[in-house]
Design a protein around this motif. Sequence first.
Motif, short mmCIF file in Angstrom:
data_model
loop_
_atom_site.label_atom_id
_atom_site.label_comp_id
_atom_site.label_asym_id
_atom_site.label_seq_id
_atom_site.Cartn_x
_atom_site.Cartn_y
_atom_site.Cartn_z
N ALA A 41 7.62 -5.52 71.04
CA ALA A 41 8.77 -4.90 70.35
C ALA A 41 9.44 -3.76 71.11
N PRO A 42 8.68 -2.81 71.70
CA PRO A 42 9.36 -1.72 72.41
C PRO A 42 10.17 -2.16 73.63
N LEU A 43 9.86 -3.34 74.14
CA LEU A 43 10.57 -3.87 75.31
C LEU A 43 11.54 -4.98 74.95
N ALA A 44 11.76 -5.17 73.64
CA ALA A 44 12.60 -6.29 73.19
C ALA A 44 14.03 -6.16 73.72
N VAL A 45 14.54 -4.95 73.78
CA VAL A 45 15.90 -4.75 74.29
C VAL A 45 15.97 -5.21 75.76
N GLN A 46 14.93 -4.87 76.53
CA GLN A 46 14.88 -5.29 77.93
C GLN A 46 14.79 -6.81 78.04
N GLU A 57 17.06 -14.97 68.34
CA GLU A 57 15.98 -15.22 69.30
C GLU A 57 15.16 -13.95 69.54
N ALA A 58 15.83 -12.81 69.65
CA ALA A 58 15.11 -11.55 69.84
C ALA A 58 14.25 -11.22 68.63
N SER A 59 14.78 -11.50 67.43
CA SER A 59 14.01 -11.24 66.20
C SER A 59 12.76 -12.10 66.14
N LEU A 60 12.89 -13.37 66.56
CA LEU A 60 11.73 -14.27 66.57
C LEU A 60 10.69 -13.80 67.58
N LEU A 61 11.15 -13.31 68.72
CA LEU A 61 10.24 -12.81 69.74
C LEU A 61 9.43 -11.61 69.22
N SER A 241 8.69 -0.60 62.24
CA SER A 241 8.14 -0.14 63.51
C SER A 241 8.38 -1.15 64.63
N THR A 242 8.50 -2.43 64.29
CA THR A 242 8.76 -3.43 65.32
C THR A 242 10.26 -3.64 65.58
#
Length: 408
Positions: A41-46, A57-61, A241-242
């Motif tokens: 989660a903290p690296l999801a933007v990256q 897709e980002a939400s599923l990840l 938090s995620t």
Amino acid sequence: MTTDAAATAATGTQELPGRTKNLLLALLAFTITFWAWNLVAPLAVQYTAEMGLTSTEASLLIATPVLVGSLGRILTGAFTDRFGGRLMFTVLTAASAVPVVLVALAGVWGSYALMIAFGFLLGIAGTTFAIGIPFVNAWYEPAKRGFATGLFGAGMGGTALSSFFTPRMVAWFGYVATHLIIAGALLVVAVIVWLFMRDSPLWKPNTAPVMPKLKAASKLAVTWQMAFLYAVTFGGFVAFSTYLPTYLKEVYGYDLADAGARTAGFAIAAVIARPVGGWLSDRIGPATVLSISLSGAAVMAVVIALQPPPELAAGASFVLMALFLGLGTGAVFTWVAQRAPAERVGTVTGIVGAAGGLGGYFPPLVMGATYNAEAHSYTIGLSLLCLTALVALGFVIFLARRERRAAR
């Protein structure tokens, strides 16, 4: 310990020697595994930028590790009743190191499919919650279990550590090195747990087959009542938090490090509130604490949906939301400890913990699906959170009244 001494301890007139040490070791193992559980989660933007992911897709990840970490608690709780907390903490803490390394490889290769697959395995780290509740319960008398399980539950602050430090560690040491450091920490903690942790002398293994135990626990009304309430309270915490780093980027324009720092602040507030919720529940009752928690969460969902301006107003709003959710998570497991049969606490905890994790699995998907990109708004998702909290509040009031009538 002699039988007489154990009996004396069980009545609450004498504490079991070593219980504080074992509580702190359980807290350590829970914290580091929750850090690992929240590595994506903290690296999801990256990941979103590098892989060109859509919002869905980002939400599923983000949500995938939560799914396994939730459902896996069902079996973990049942196995803890049978094998004890020391063995289970050691095995699962060590095993969590493997998917941490695999996630790093998937990131290096830039493969979304592998990130989903290895994120699924990373969910193993999220199952340790179902070990700690029965483990701690066995060390503490009923009058102090609310505070003890609440303090153990503060290990969910591992998500705060991950949110704050993981992006910074990637900047300091590199992406792969960061994952190797976390994997190494997991292995070190597993060794420490094996060497120094002990199961309570009052704990007795439940050697019944797992499936009949799950079936028996599923027939208890308390299992599903607490599962629903934990899905709302802990699920709300996990969802925030995620997903909060992504939320803060989309709504307020924060970069990865700044969003992570603010997400860490949210998680720390919930971590502080959890043992307070357990402590208050020991004194004024879990139903009262849950009523406060759910009322506050409903109000704060509306406030956050109005997008208060940064820094002070928005920051205070998210911290208050975290405090209310944290109080509720502590209260739920005080209620579990009061009402679940002692020999089934682990199994009940597994099911309730799974419900809590699942409560955190779906909101990020809903937030991603209902996001209004033009207005940079998550109003629909937050409105649904408010409605859910109000329904849960009504359920708590109903349960409390029924318990009062039964006690007459």
